[in-house]
Design an enzyme around this catalytic site. Structure first.
Site, PDB file in Angstrom:
ATOM      1  N   VAL A   1       0.346   4.368  -2.411  1.00 46.62           N
ATOM      2  CA  VAL A   1       0.031   5.460  -2.011  1.00 46.62           C
ATOM      3  C   VAL A   1       0.847   6.878  -2.733  1.00 46.62           C
ATOM      4  CG1 VAL A   1      -0.185   7.274  -0.001  1.00 46.62           C
ATOM      5  CG2 VAL A   1      -1.190   4.859   0.210  1.00 46.62           C
TER       6      VAL A   1
ATOM      7  N   CYS B   1       0.992  -1.157  -0.009  1.00 47.43           N
ATOM      8  CA  CYS B   1      -0.022  -0.156  -0.071  1.00 47.43           C
ATOM      9  C   CYS B   1       0.883   1.258   0.108  1.00 47.43           C
ATOM     10  CB  CYS B   1      -0.988  -0.053   1.206  1.00 47.43           C
ATOM     11  SG  CYS B   1      -0.434  -0.583   2.755  1.00 47.43           S
TER      12      CYS B   1
HETATM   13  S1  SF4 Z   1       2.098  -1.357   5.551  1.00 46.04           S
HETATM   14 FE1  SF4 Z   1       3.796  -0.441   6.653  1.00 46.04          FE
HETATM   15  S2  SF4 Z   1       3.056  -0.444   9.040  1.00 46.04           S
HETATM   16 FE2  SF4 Z   1       1.718  -2.193   7.705  1.00 46.04          FE
HETATM   17  S3  SF4 Z   1       2.888  -3.922   8.028  1.00 46.04           S
HETATM   18 FE3  SF4 Z   1       3.848  -2.971   6.090  1.00 46.04          FE
HETATM   19  S4  SF4 Z   1       5.356  -1.994   6.745  1.00 46.04           S
HETATM   20 FE4  SF4 Z   1       4.371  -2.223   8.354  1.00 46.04          FE
END
Ligand code: SF4
Lengths: 454, 519
Positions: free
Chosen positions: B156, B152
């Protein structure tokens, strides 16, 4: 009993944002790195068993992590629940603050926890969700501590996450409550997470010496007890340099002296108990501790005898995070096991120095990772056993190397005198299992020698 | 040491001792200031029908999720190809989760790397991380292909993988020819199954396009008799073996597209290699000339199926996980139709044997009420299996069930399947719900048996329902994934698992006069 602690060139907590010397090193892109800061923050706070822990982000971070750690609880289990806001694409575009607010309200209404910890993740940090103000507003409205934990994964390593969690405790929890007047004040245990119930063994030992535990930060903790941690007489930082900052700050703010110690190995355990009594400034207690540790040590050395015979001269490669490296080395040495290779990937310079104090010159330092690097050391140094974290276990099995899990997934408690006994037993079992012989011998019709002889 | 010389207690028995119980009592003073009675009342309320209604009107918080995110599926898909290194573009934590998640299920190592993006990457983009990451990982792990997916975070900030990979080539970090497949898999969309699909499609289309081959379905003496087979997000290595056995019985040539069974079921030889088995890279462009493609997870593999029928112009037989007799019958018919080969006698015989076994056990299955949790294709298979054995599905939860194939949604298909059988009349199908919803369902409308992943064990325990572990992830039992659950043989395995759980229950809860020897 001097020196109480070393304030030397590298005494800043590992994971400092602006390190003067080498702090926790950042992983190189393209390597199989460990957990993120979010993970680290969760690890520190999840053992507050009666609080709710809400992950604000897409389902990834919570869905992949809920209920996968072995921190035991003696009562409440709310911390086991995987709460997540599960953001979807439209939340990313239009913002997830409403969802967060509703989630907090729901949890407060349904589970009535003493506090809610809210974690940011990579996504919510990047989209600029205002965690602090949503939490603040909710806390005021609900009359309940709602604590933002700003530790998105991308800010760095797990260790940094531990530290950020410590900062959240300092900012929002410690000092917000008072104990009952009759409560006896004693020691805060910082950075002990009660994996496999280790905290309970430690508490029992302290109890026998008449040393009270004021707050557990955070193994098997209750939210309330942490609010009055500032009333403790002594802070002990157990096996986690990342929380050194917390201890130091509490010394500054509340004048609580602290020391770093460990409960791995009889010597370290004795040292830690003595140090507590010493810093409590209580002669009678010191005498009690001396009597207790002498008794326990002599009983232990009796009980260890058969294991010592078995383990003497065995060679181990140790690959584990930070402080645990040096403290486990002490424990192994007491059992007669020689450490021939040790991971320093998560260690600070100070840790490395302590490792050097404890091992011989022919020990190899393994600065960075990858299973193959560890395996190479095992082979070259002719080690008999590998002691590491769960992620490396399956590689060890493939290579037919006896293995002991020492990290957060371990199911055995190794702290204290009894813990050392358990460690001895596990080592003996792991080394002596008949499967290794079977694995090393080829099928009867296959005359070729196995790839490695040991 | 062959025997215990000392009695050292493990934590389960140790902490039942009086001194620890006392310690626990003492600690109560710190707990939330509720009386025991209040606690009991709250617990009782959480089990009530009134609360169930509130629980189901909950909109904005997920409690105990039953899905993982897209890139986790992508990592699994990448491991289905020979000497391919899964490469996760994002911050480091996600990859660590994927590795431990998959390893804990399969009890095998998971080679996968991350670009370890940090704050500066969040501000300036992750290009340098990606380029450095490619250079480092290729030097360290010597893969023959790298398969990149995004998390993500990378999504983003809008990282452009195609451009970054191009720049890595321009900079000479990788040669012009070095294969790098990729897909976009933000975690805030879809789930592990859509991520699997995205990566599989990414790899197939990439290898096909760069080969310069023009697909001619069914062409050539060699490739023409071939069949492509896709198992999808497959948590059972045993299912690959079962599929191979069936195809060998048909005596057809075939290519499995995405076969991670080698990686997750390799022998202990004393030497760990990073890559075991997997679909050969050069087989992929050839697969474009196959007679047709058989898909065993039609909801999971939606995009890949569309690609194959569209670009490769191939006939597709899209099924859901072939469980049970009817499910396996459909599978064999599909193979027969695609290849023009008759169903081999050996399989007909096997079918007969398994039908016999089902008959032996049917008295214990009939009327048993079950709750089911899983991915959409698995659930379709499980519902079918339950209905044909006289078990009655009651509660069905599919967290990632909001998917469709050929404009039929999972929920509609499941409901139609249930409606067609008298045993399905009580069932309700919930998509997008979590395991906390399932807890309410289990507590308010009791069932005899729950079927689902290890994560379901908390709700099952609260409701005192035995759990048969099927699906992903299974963390707390060993070797389940080595036994197939598809095909007739898999049906037999599933049957023994279920019926013996029921028989064990009978023994455990017997009232003294029915503790019998023969069943
Ligand atoms: S998105 Fe970011 S906070 Fe979530 S598991 Fe992956 S590295 Fe960790």
């Amino acid at each position: 009993m001097d020196p109480v602690r070393h304030d030397e060139f590298d005494s800043q907590a590992c994971g400092s944002i602006a390190p003067k010397v080498k702090a926790c090193p950042r992983p190189k892109p393209g390597e199989a790195a460990g957990g993120c800061s979010f993970d680290g923050a969760q690890i520190t706070l999840l053992p507050i068993m009666d609080a709710a822990h809400l992950v604000h982000g897409p389902v990834a971070c919570a869905g992949n992590s809920w209920e996968s750690r072995g921190t035991l609880s003696s009562g409440p289990s709310l911390s086991q629940y995987g709460f997540a806001t599960d953001l979807t694409d439209s939340d990313i575009i239009f913002g997830g603050e409403k969802k967060l607010k509703d989630s907090i309200d729901y949890i407060a209404g349904r589970f009535a926890p003493p506090a809610i910890f809210v974690y940011s993740t990579c996504v919510t940090a990047l989209t600029g969700e205002d965690l602090d103000s949503v939490c603040k507003e909710a806390a005021e409205r609900l009359g309940l501590p709602v604590i933002p934990v700003n530790s998105p994964g991308f800010v760095g390593s797990k260790n940094l996450g531990n530290r950020l969690a410590g900062e959240a405790l300092l900012q929002y929890v410690i000092g917000t409550g008072e104990p009952e007047p009759e409560t006896v004040m004693g020691v805060n245990l910082i950075g002990e997470y009660n994996i496999a119930g280790e905290m309970w063994d430690i508490e029992r030992l302290m109890g026998s010496a008449g040393i009270a535990v004021t707050s557990r930060i955070t193994g098997d903790a209750r939210y309330k007890e942490i609010t009055w941690a500032h009333r403790a007489k002594v802070n002990m930082v157990v096996c986690s340099r990342a929380l050194l900052g917390l201890a130091r700050e509490m010394e500054g703010r509340y004048g609580i002296p602290f020391f770093e110690g460990s409960f791995y190995g009889a010597k370290e355990t004795t040292y830690s108990l003595r140090q507590m009594a010493y810093l409590m400034n209580d002669r009678e207690m010191e005498r009690r501790v001396d009597r207790l540790t002498e008794r326990e040590e002599s009983r232990l050395s009796q009980e260890l005898r058969p294991y010592r015979k078995l383990l003497k001269g065995k060679r181990a490669v140790l690959y584990t995070g930070g402080v645990k490296s040096w403290s486990v080395i002490s424990a192994l040495k007491e059992l007669g096991v020689q450490v021939v290779g040790v991971g320093t990937n998560k260690s600070t310079q100070d840790d490395v120095r302590r490792i050097a104090d404890r091992v011989g010159d022919d020990t190899e330092y393994i600065p960075e990772g990858g299973a193959s690097r560890i395996i190479k050391t095992v082979r070259e140094r002719k080690a008999d056993i590998m002691i590491a974290g769960g992620r490396n276990m399956y590689v060890a099995m493939k290579e037919q190397i006896p293995f002991i899990d020492i990290n957060q997934e371990r199911h055995k408690a190794y702290a204290g005198y009894e813990g050392l006994l358990r460690l001895a037993k596990e080592l003996a079992y792991s080394l002596g299992n008949p499967i290794w012989k079977l694995a090393a011998s080829p099928a009867p019709w296959d005359k070729e020698a196995p790839p490695y002889d040991r | 040491m062959s025997r215990d010389e000392l009695n050292i207690k493990d934590n389960t028995s140790l902490f039942k001792e009086a001194r620890y119980l006392q310690q626990r009592e003492n600690k109560k003073q710190f707990e939330a200031p509720c009386s025991e009675q209040e606690t009991a009342e709250a617990l009782a309320y959480s089990k009530s029908a009134e609360y169930m209604e509130k629980n189901f009107s909950r909109q904005n918080v997920v409690i105990n999720p039953h899905k993982a995110c897209q890139p986790l599926g992508s990592v699994m898909a990448a491991l289905g190809f020979e000497k391919t290194l899964p490469f996760v573009h994002g911050s480091q934590g996600c990859n660590a989760y994927f590795r431990s998640h998959l390893s804990r299920h399969f009890k095998e190592p998971t080679p996968s790397v991350s670009t370890s993006m940090t704050e500066d990457a969040a501000v300036f983009g992750g290009m340098n991380n990606l380029i450095d990451g490619l250079e480092n990982s290729i030097a360290l792990y010597k893969p023959e292909m790298v398969a990149i997916c995004t998390t993500c975070m990378a999504e983003v900030i809008g990282d452009d993988l195609n451009a970054f990979i191009g720049n890595a080539r321009v900079k000479g970090v990788i040669s012009e020819e070095y294969p790098v497949a990729y897909c976009n898999t933000p975690s805030f969309v879809g789930s592990h199954i859509t991520g699997y699909d995205a990566m599989l499609k990414g790899i197939l289309s990439y290898l096909y396009t760069r080969s310069g081959i023009e697909s001619k379905p069914g062409s050539g003496a060699e490739s023409g008799e071939k069949l492509n087979v896709m198992l999808g997000f497959e948590p059972y290595t045993g299912n690959f073996a079962e599929m191979r056995k069936i195809l060998a019985a048909f005596d057809t040539k075939y290519t499995i597209l995405g076969d991670h069974s080698g990686n997750y079921d390799s022998p202990a030889t004393g030497e760990y290699e990073y890559y075991y088995g997997g679909t050969k890279l050069e087989e992929v462009p050839q697969a474009a000339n196959a007679l047709g493609t058989l898909s065993l997870q039609k909801y999971t593999l939606k995009k890949t199926q569309e690609y194959i029928s569209g670009t490769w112009n191939q006939q597709i037989a899209a099924l859901s996980t072939p469980l049970g007799i009817t499910g396996t019958d459909k599978l064999l018919e599909a193979i027969s139709e695609l290849t023009g080969l008759p169903v081999p006698a050996m399989l007909t015989e096997e079918r007969g044997r398994v039908v016999d076994a089902l008959m032996d056990s049917h008295p214990y299955l009939h009327g048993k009420r079950v709750a089911l949790v899983g991915d959409p294709d698995l659930l379709i298979g499980l519902i079918g299996f339950c209905l044909e054995t006289g078990m009655e599905p009651v509660h069905i939860i599919c967290s990632n069930g909001d998917v469709d194939y050929n404009e039929v949604k999972f929920k509609e298909e499941a409901e139609a399947l249930l409606a067609a059988s008298p045993y399905g009349s009580e069932a309700t199908v919930h998509v997008g719900r979590d395991l906390w919803h399932m807890r309410s369902l289990l507590l308010n409308d009791k069932v005899d048996l729950a079927i689902g992943s290890s994560h379901l064990k908390f709700a099952a325990k609260d409701a005192e329902v035995p759990l048969v572990r099927v699906g992903f992830p299974i963390f707390d039992r060993h070797h389940m994934h080595r036994y197939p659950i598809i095909g007739y043989q898999g049906t037999l395995n599933l049957l023994s698992l279920i019926v013996n759980t029921i028989l064990q229950q009978l023994d455990d809860h017997n009232s003294g006069f029915n503790f019998e020897l023969v069943r």
